[in-house]
Design an enzyme around this catalytic site. Structure first.
Site, PDB file in Angstrom:
ATOM      1  N   TYR A 162       0.554  -1.041  -0.128  1.00 47.49           N
ATOM      2  CA  TYR A 162      -0.181  -0.134  -0.095  1.00 47.49           C
ATOM      3  C   TYR A 162       0.934   1.337  -0.366  1.00 47.49           C
ATOM      4  CZ  TYR A 162      -4.300  -2.397   0.821  1.00 47.49           C
ATOM      5  OH  TYR A 162      -5.458  -2.714   0.222  1.00 47.49           O
ATOM      6  N   LYS A 233       0.999 -14.522   5.810  1.00 49.18           N
ATOM      7  CA  LYS A 233       1.000 -15.781   4.536  1.00 49.18           C
ATOM      8  C   LYS A 233       2.606 -15.505   4.281  1.00 49.18           C
ATOM      9  CE  LYS A 233      -1.048 -17.074   1.242  1.00 49.18           C
ATOM     10  NZ  LYS A 233      -1.225 -18.270   0.821  1.00 49.18           N
ATOM     11  N   ASP A 287      -5.061 -17.089   4.698  1.00 52.54           N
ATOM     12  CA  ASP A 287      -6.260 -17.464   3.925  1.00 52.54           C
ATOM     13  C   ASP A 287      -6.858 -18.215   5.282  1.00 52.54           C
ATOM     14  OD1 ASP A 287      -3.696 -18.613   4.203  1.00 52.54           O
ATOM     15  OD2 ASP A 287      -4.316 -20.297   2.627  1.00 52.54           O
ATOM     16  N   ASP A 311      -6.895  -4.885   5.514  1.00 56.50           N
ATOM     17  CA  ASP A 311      -8.140  -4.385   4.370  1.00 56.50           C
ATOM     18  C   ASP A 311      -8.849  -5.333   4.640  1.00 56.50           C
ATOM     19  OD1 ASP A 311      -9.013  -2.531   3.314  1.00 56.50           O
ATOM     20  OD2 ASP A 311      -7.745  -2.348   1.289  1.00 56.50           O
TER      21      ASP A 311
END
Ligand code: NAD
Length: 425
Positions: A162, A233, A287, A311
């Site tokens: 971002y 992740k 996930d 987000d």
């Protein structure tokens, strides 16, 4: 300093900050507010009296807020011209007064402004985006047990993909960057990247990750949450997301050795039994986290995560308990904090006194908690809960609740005020 500011400083006092990045709040703090664009003025008009009535009743008139309006967005453009939706004075005043609250701002279509909200976060170094997600009985939700959700998401606000470091496919910059990358890849015998690719850069630093996780752990300790989950992740992105996880565990072990235990240690030493006054630090792959928050939400309290995961997860979690129109938000740094409604300016309803002011009102609740004004926060939560239980709601919820009494935005605020008075009698 404008004459209006002098007036505010005659009536109220400035919030100071201690060395640990916490506010020291006087009885009559000056709090700047930005009404916002579109429906911003509608929801502010409903929310501000709720804040004042709650503070009055929680502290028997001993405390009060001196509100100080700051200009931003279209209101600022009307005064300072179309090129100036975020005047310097607005930044300076948020920094000077330390704690502020805002309605939604429309992102200007032209003029090179990516987003006014992003500009505020970056300039003021508001590195933690905090999104509490709790259920209010009576609010329609898409899951069977929304009441099991009570999480607070701490999303890193300054880096990750971002940061806006990217180059368009085929541009000279992209090709130059790719040439450097391909040289490195060639040296290590890896497959090369097509020179026609677009490029985005993902950065994560120990400093920024640590201060985010530190705040998340402090929040869990101060607000009685049993765990902090690091969501990453790292199985795929080892040196960015994997490092976020490792740094997070280091902060817990290094800075909170007596107050934290890892999930692994909890099973080894205590057979998984939660220990009093100790929070569990665990981590989940992003996930899997989306599944687990849906299937076993009661296992999560505070969540700390990099920007992109945060987000997605914030909006998904908000939807689980009845939608974004209700979700409060805060952007917090070490010297100032900005509380804000999480939805946009919904321009098509502007000036109609129709939309739901709950997101802004709940952002005010978070502001009071942050200031240590817990009694005022609790009073608003109780009154809002009662208002929903009475099925007094704005149009967005009325169309989903049988037997609802649909009220205007302002009337909804008045109903909350009446419940505050009733509870305080
Ligand atoms: P939006 O959230 O403004 O509106 C989408 C829809 O959600 C609305 O049409 C309305 O049906 C519903 N909605 C939103 N708030 C509601 C409320 N309080 N009560 C009931 N219903 C509500 O999103 P958008 O249309 O994508 O964005 C409009 C503008 O807001 C854009 O300029 C965008 O950049 C900006 N924006 C600002 C913020 C912020 O200031 N934090 C956040 C998101 C979008």
């Amino acid at each position: 300093m404008t004459s209006e500011m002098n007036e505010a400083e005659k009536a109220g006092k400035i919030i100071e900050w201690d060395a640990d990045g916490r506010p020291v709040v006087p009885e009559n703090p000056i709090i700047p507010y930005i009404e916002g664009d579109g429906t911003g003025p509608d929801i502010w008009a409903a929310a501000q009296p709720v804040f004042d009535v709650a503070v009055y009743h929680a502290y028997g008139g001993k405390r009060s807020i001196i509100w100080h309006e700051l200009l931003a967005g279209e209101k600022a453009q009307r005064v300072y011209g179309p090129d100036n939706p975020l005047p310097e004075q607005t930044f300076e005043d948020i920094a000077r007064y330390g704690v502020a609250i805002k309605g939604p701002l429309t992102t200007p279509v032209a003029g090179g402004f990516r987003s006014l909200n992003v500009a505020l976060r970056q300039r003021l170094d508001l590195y933690a985006c905090v999104r509490p997600v709790r259920y209010f009985p009576g609010v329609p939700a898409p899951v069977v047990h929304p009441e099991k959700v009570d999480v607070v998401i701490f999303r890193e606000n300054t880096e990750d993909v971002y940061a806006g470091i990217e180059w368009e496919a085929g541009s000279r910059d992209a090709i130059e960057v790719l040439a450097v990358i391909n040289k490195k890849l060639k040296d290590s015998g890896s497959q090369l990247v097509s020179l026609e690719s677009a490029v985005g850069v993902k950065t994560m630093s120990e400093f920024n990750s640590n201060r985010l996780v530190r705040r998340a752990i402090q929040y869990a300790l101060e607000n009685g949450y049993p765990s902090v989950t690091l969501v990453h992740k790292g199985n795929i992105m080892k040196y960015t997301e994997g490092a976020f996880r490792d740094w997070g565990y280091q902060v817990a072990r290094g800075e909170f050795p007596e107050q934290t235990i890892t999930e692994v240690e909890l099973y080894e030493k205590f057979n998984g039994q939660i220990q009093p006054a100790v929070i569990v630090i665990k981590d989940r792959i992003a996930d899997a986290m989306f599944q687990q928050l849906l299937l076993r939400p009661e296992e999560f309290g505070v969540i700390a995560t990099p920007n992109l995961n945060g987000d997605y997860l914030s909006d998904a979690a908000a939807a689980q308990v009845g939608g974004l129109g209700m979700a409060p938000g805060a952007n917090i740094g070490d010297r100032c904090a900005l509380f804000e409604a999480t939805h946009g300016s919904a321009p098509k309803y502007a000036g109609q006194d129709r939309v739901n002011p709950s997101s802004l009102i709940l952002s005010g609740v978070e502001m009071f908690r942050f200031m240590g004004w817990v009694e005022a926060a609790e009073l608003i939560i109780k009154a809002l809960t009662q208002t929903f239980a009475q099925r007094t709601v704005t149009y967005d919820l009325a169309r989903q609740i049988e037997g609802a009494q649909e009220v205007k935005c302002l009337e909804f605020g008045v109903a909350i005020q009446e419940n505050i008075r009733r509870i305080s009698r």
